[in-house]
Scaffold this active site. Sequence first.
Site, PDB file in Angstrom:
ATOM      1  N   CYS A  48       1.037  -1.161  -0.061  1.00  0.00           N
ATOM      2  CA  CYS A  48      -0.003  -0.030   0.113  1.00  0.00           C
ATOM      3  C   CYS A  48       0.983   1.316  -0.035  1.00  0.00           C
ATOM      4  O   CYS A  48       2.196   1.137   0.099  1.00  0.00           O
ATOM      5  CB  CYS A  48      -1.073   0.094   1.320  1.00  0.00           C
ATOM      6  SG  CYS A  48      -0.129   0.379   3.108  1.00  0.00           S
ATOM      7  N   SER A  49       0.217   2.424   0.031  1.00  0.00           N
ATOM      8  CA  SER A  49       0.924   3.600   0.035  1.00  0.00           C
ATOM      9  C   SER A  49       2.437   3.523   0.933  1.00  0.00           C
ATOM     10  O   SER A  49       3.359   4.053   0.513  1.00  0.00           O
ATOM     11  CB  SER A  49       0.169   4.583   0.140  1.00  0.00           C
ATOM     12  OG  SER A  49      -0.375   4.653   1.719  1.00  0.00           O
ATOM     13  N   ASP A  50       2.127   3.329   2.121  1.00  0.00           N
ATOM     14  CA  ASP A  50       3.194   3.432   3.256  1.00  0.00           C
ATOM     15  C   ASP A  50       3.768   1.926   3.614  1.00  0.00           C
ATOM     16  O   ASP A  50       4.717   1.862   4.375  1.00  0.00           O
ATOM     17  CB  ASP A  50       3.250   4.248   4.246  1.00  0.00           C
ATOM     18  CG  ASP A  50       2.068   3.806   5.217  1.00  0.00           C
ATOM     19  OD1 ASP A  50       1.489   2.686   4.983  1.00  0.00           O
ATOM     20  OD2 ASP A  50       1.712   4.635   6.136  1.00  0.00           O
ATOM     21  N   GLY A  51       3.223   0.991   3.295  1.00  0.00           N
ATOM     22  CA  GLY A  51       3.378  -0.399   3.279  1.00  0.00           C
ATOM     23  C   GLY A  51       3.018  -0.676   4.837  1.00  0.00           C
ATOM     24  O   GLY A  51       3.542  -1.829   5.270  1.00  0.00           O
ATOM     25  N   ASP A  53      -0.361  -0.137   6.421  1.00  0.00           N
ATOM     26  CA  ASP A  53      -1.675  -0.197   6.685  1.00  0.00           C
ATOM     27  C   ASP A  53      -2.486  -1.593   5.755  1.00  0.00           C
ATOM     28  O   ASP A  53      -2.711  -2.431   6.761  1.00  0.00           O
ATOM     29  CB  ASP A  53      -2.605   1.039   6.485  1.00  0.00           C
ATOM     30  CG  ASP A  53      -2.038   1.974   7.511  1.00  0.00           C
ATOM     31  OD1 ASP A  53      -2.190   1.783   8.837  1.00  0.00           O
ATOM     32  OD2 ASP A  53      -1.749   3.085   7.497  1.00  0.00           O
ATOM     33  N   ARG A  94      -1.886   5.775  14.393  1.00  0.00           N
ATOM     34  CA  ARG A  94      -3.240   5.239  13.981  1.00  0.00           C
ATOM     35  C   ARG A  94      -4.613   5.457  15.026  1.00  0.00           C
ATOM     36  O   ARG A  94      -5.751   5.483  14.376  1.00  0.00           O
ATOM     37  CB  ARG A  94      -3.320   3.761  13.309  1.00  0.00           C
ATOM     38  CG  ARG A  94      -2.244   3.516  12.322  1.00  0.00           C
ATOM     39  CD  ARG A  94      -2.623   4.727  11.173  1.00  0.00           C
ATOM     40  NE  ARG A  94      -1.693   4.113  10.079  1.00  0.00           N
ATOM     41  CZ  ARG A  94      -0.880   4.897   9.628  1.00  0.00           C
ATOM     42  NH1 ARG A  94      -0.582   6.450  10.076  1.00  0.00           N
ATOM     43  NH2 ARG A  94       0.019   4.863   8.593  1.00  0.00           N
TER      44      ARG A  94
END
Length: 124
Positions: A48-51, A53, A94
């Site tokens: 995913c975008s930042d690895g 979530d 989060r």
Amino acid sequence: SVYQSDATVKWINTIDDSKWYDQIYKILQYSEEIALKMKNGNPILIQCSDGTDRSSQLSILAQIIICPYYRTFEGFRVLFDKELFWFGYPFTERLRSSEDERIPTLIQLLDCINQLTIMFPLSF
């Protein structure tokens, strides 16, 4: 018919408006696709975008689907250690951040696992 208070109706409508169960469905669907590809011997890269979530979420669920060990208490702990703690999942960011920045990935993951235990109780 069961009596529902105004608060209950509002709560149900809020969940419906959030599309929560649509998201849960998609997460489980993608996890199943990943699990099937892995089971067939295909290499998989989940990013995913930042690895942290969606990647962790989908990886954990796919491994639970594939491996009975991860459906035990011990296996579940090992899997969470491996996929969340060792890879530095940003729990504080989060769960404690402002409402605009809060991401329910961990809560979605737990809901997906709950859905799997409801659908396949003898597998856990």
